[in-house]
Design a protein around this motif. Structure first.
Motif, PDB file in Angstrom:
ATOM      1  N   LYS A  79       2.512 106.776 -87.592  1.00 45.36           N
ATOM      2  CA  LYS A  79       1.117 106.599 -87.205  1.00 45.36           C
ATOM      3  C   LYS A  79       0.998 106.150 -85.744  1.00 45.36           C
ATOM      4  CE  LYS A  79      -0.557 105.647 -91.854  1.00 45.36           C
ATOM      5  NZ  LYS A  79      -1.280 106.944 -91.935  1.00 45.36           N
ATOM      6  N   LYS A  80      -0.077 106.567 -85.117  1.00 40.89           N
ATOM      7  CA  LYS A  80      -0.324 106.249 -83.719  1.00 40.89           C
ATOM      8  C   LYS A  80      -1.644 105.491 -83.586  1.00 40.89           C
ATOM      9  CE  LYS A  80       3.323 108.629 -82.617  1.00 40.89           C
ATOM     10  NZ  LYS A  80       4.565 107.937 -82.199  1.00 40.89           N
ATOM     11  N   VAL A  82      -5.390 104.541 -82.714  1.00 39.05           N
ATOM     12  CA  VAL A  82      -6.631 105.317 -82.685  1.00 39.05           C
ATOM     13  C   VAL A  82      -7.618 104.580 -81.794  1.00 39.05           C
ATOM     14  CG1 VAL A  82      -8.551 106.248 -84.028  1.00 39.05           C
ATOM     15  CG2 VAL A  82      -6.236 106.241 -84.994  1.00 39.05           C
ATOM     16  N   GLY A  83      -8.046 105.225 -80.728  1.00 37.34           N
ATOM     17  CA  GLY A  83      -8.983 104.577 -79.812  1.00 37.34           C
ATOM     18  C   GLY A  83      -8.402 103.342 -79.147  1.00 37.34           C
ATOM     19  N   PHE A  86      -4.479  99.821 -83.108  1.00 37.66           N
ATOM     20  CA  PHE A  86      -3.565 100.236 -84.172  1.00 37.66           C
ATOM     21  C   PHE A  86      -3.721  99.315 -85.370  1.00 37.66           C
ATOM     22  CE2 PHE A  86       0.478 100.349 -86.469  1.00 37.66           C
ATOM     23  CZ  PHE A  86       0.604 101.713 -86.657  1.00 37.66           C
ATOM     24  N   TYR A 158      -6.461 101.881 -94.686  1.00 35.24           N
ATOM     25  CA  TYR A 158      -5.679 103.071 -95.065  1.00 35.24           C
ATOM     26  C   TYR A 158      -6.000 103.512 -96.484  1.00 35.24           C
ATOM     27  CZ  TYR A 158      -2.840 102.523 -90.836  1.00 35.24           C
ATOM     28  OH  TYR A 158      -2.416 102.427 -89.521  1.00 35.24           O
ATOM     29  N   ASP A 161      -9.486 105.066 -96.415  1.00 40.42           N
ATOM     30  CA  ASP A 161      -9.383 106.402 -95.805  1.00 40.42           C
ATOM     31  C   ASP A 161      -8.855 107.410 -96.817  1.00 40.42           C
ATOM     32  OD1 ASP A 161     -10.307 105.483 -93.376  1.00 40.42           O
ATOM     33  OD2 ASP A 161      -8.315 105.306 -92.470  1.00 40.42           O
ATOM     34  N   GLU A 171     -17.262  97.981 -85.072  1.00 41.37           N
ATOM     35  CA  GLU A 171     -15.875  97.651 -84.743  1.00 41.37           C
ATOM     36  C   GLU A 171     -15.745  96.254 -84.164  1.00 41.37           C
ATOM     37  OE1 GLU A 171     -12.241  99.298 -81.901  1.00 41.37           O
ATOM     38  OE2 GLU A 171     -13.976 100.566 -82.309  1.00 41.37           O
TER      39      GLU A 171
END
Length: 258
Positions: A79-80, A82-83, A86, A158, A161, A171
């Motif tokens: 996983k990388k 996002v915006g 992490f 996760y 999602d 956020e």
């Protein structure tokens, strides 16, 4: 939690030392001891979450100067950020935990080849249970994909999602709660509006981190009839990883069905 998975896959052929085994212990300010360093120096296999979550483990491994196989779960996840952010709570991602099971079985077999078959059999059984959890999440996704949810912290994202749910929490709210900062009045107002305007189907509430702002959010959800799903960052006492996650999936499903 990772220690529990290691016991499940290793069975009686392994001795597992969990540096943190108290569900009430906050992982973020954890300070390693000389005893922790000794345990790591004697290990054949080391599991660390990675992603900046448990940097103390990286320091211990570096200081141990042994040739242990180190399994970094974030690296295994692939996983990388996002915006620029992490979510390091990768144990809520079932495909990642399946990758850990496979890597752990291989690492244990390298350390003790005589038990390779046992490790592979235990890993396969564990992975099958993970597959069942993934199937449950997929069934919920087929019915509820696109529905909005709110969170107090990104801990369960996760899983949410995987169910196809859309996080509608500002956020800045969840980031402030996770970093133990104050929430601005404007951000809090926007967050509370999620419940009064019925824009979310449930609130995933980290019951291990509470404060004035999260309690207001909890109260807003309850007063507007929005189901609350309590979640935790650490493994509850007396439960296995599979039992813990099964309860989480079932709780999300029950909340969505209301």
């Amino acid at each position: 939690m990772y220690g529990g998975i290691a016991r499940t896959i290793g069975g009686g052929a392994v001795h597992v030392t969990s540096l943190m085994d108290d569900p009430a212990q906050d992982p973020h300010p954890f300070e390693a001891s000389a005893q922790n360093q000794l345990a790591v120096s004697k290990a054949d296999v080391v599991i660390e979450n990675g992603g900046g979550y448990d940097d103390f483990m990286h320091t211990l491994v570096k200081g141990s100067k042994n040739d242990a196989t180190v399994l970094d779960v974030v690296q295994l996840s692939g996983k990388k950020p996002v915006g620029g952010e992490f979510n390091e709570h990768v144990w809520y991602d079932f495909p990642t935990v399946a990758k850990l099971a496979s890597a752990l079985s291989a690492a244990l077999a390298k350390a003790d080849p005589s038990q390779k078959t046992v490790f592979e059999k235990n890993a396969a059984a564990f992975t099958q249970k993970l597959t069942t959890l993934q199937q449950s999440a997929a069934r919920l996704k087929a019915q509820y994909a696109g529905d909005g949810v709110a969170i107090t912290e990104p801990v369960p994202l996760y899983l949410l999602d995987a169910v196809g749910l859309v996080n509608r929490t500002p956020e800045k709210f969840s980031a402030a709660i996770e970093e133990e900062n104050d929430v601005s009045p404007v951000v809090l107002k926007d967050t509370l509006a999620l419940f009064s305007e019925h824009r979310v189907k449930l609130l995933a509430y980290n019951e291990q981190t509470t404060g004035a702002e999260t309690e207001r959010v909890l109260a807003a959800a309850k007063s507007n009839g929005i189901p609350v799903v309590p979640v935790t960052e650490t493994l509850p006492a007396g439960k296995s990883y599979i039992e813990w996650m099964r309860a989480n999936v079932d709780a999300v499903g029950a909340a969505l069905a209301k």
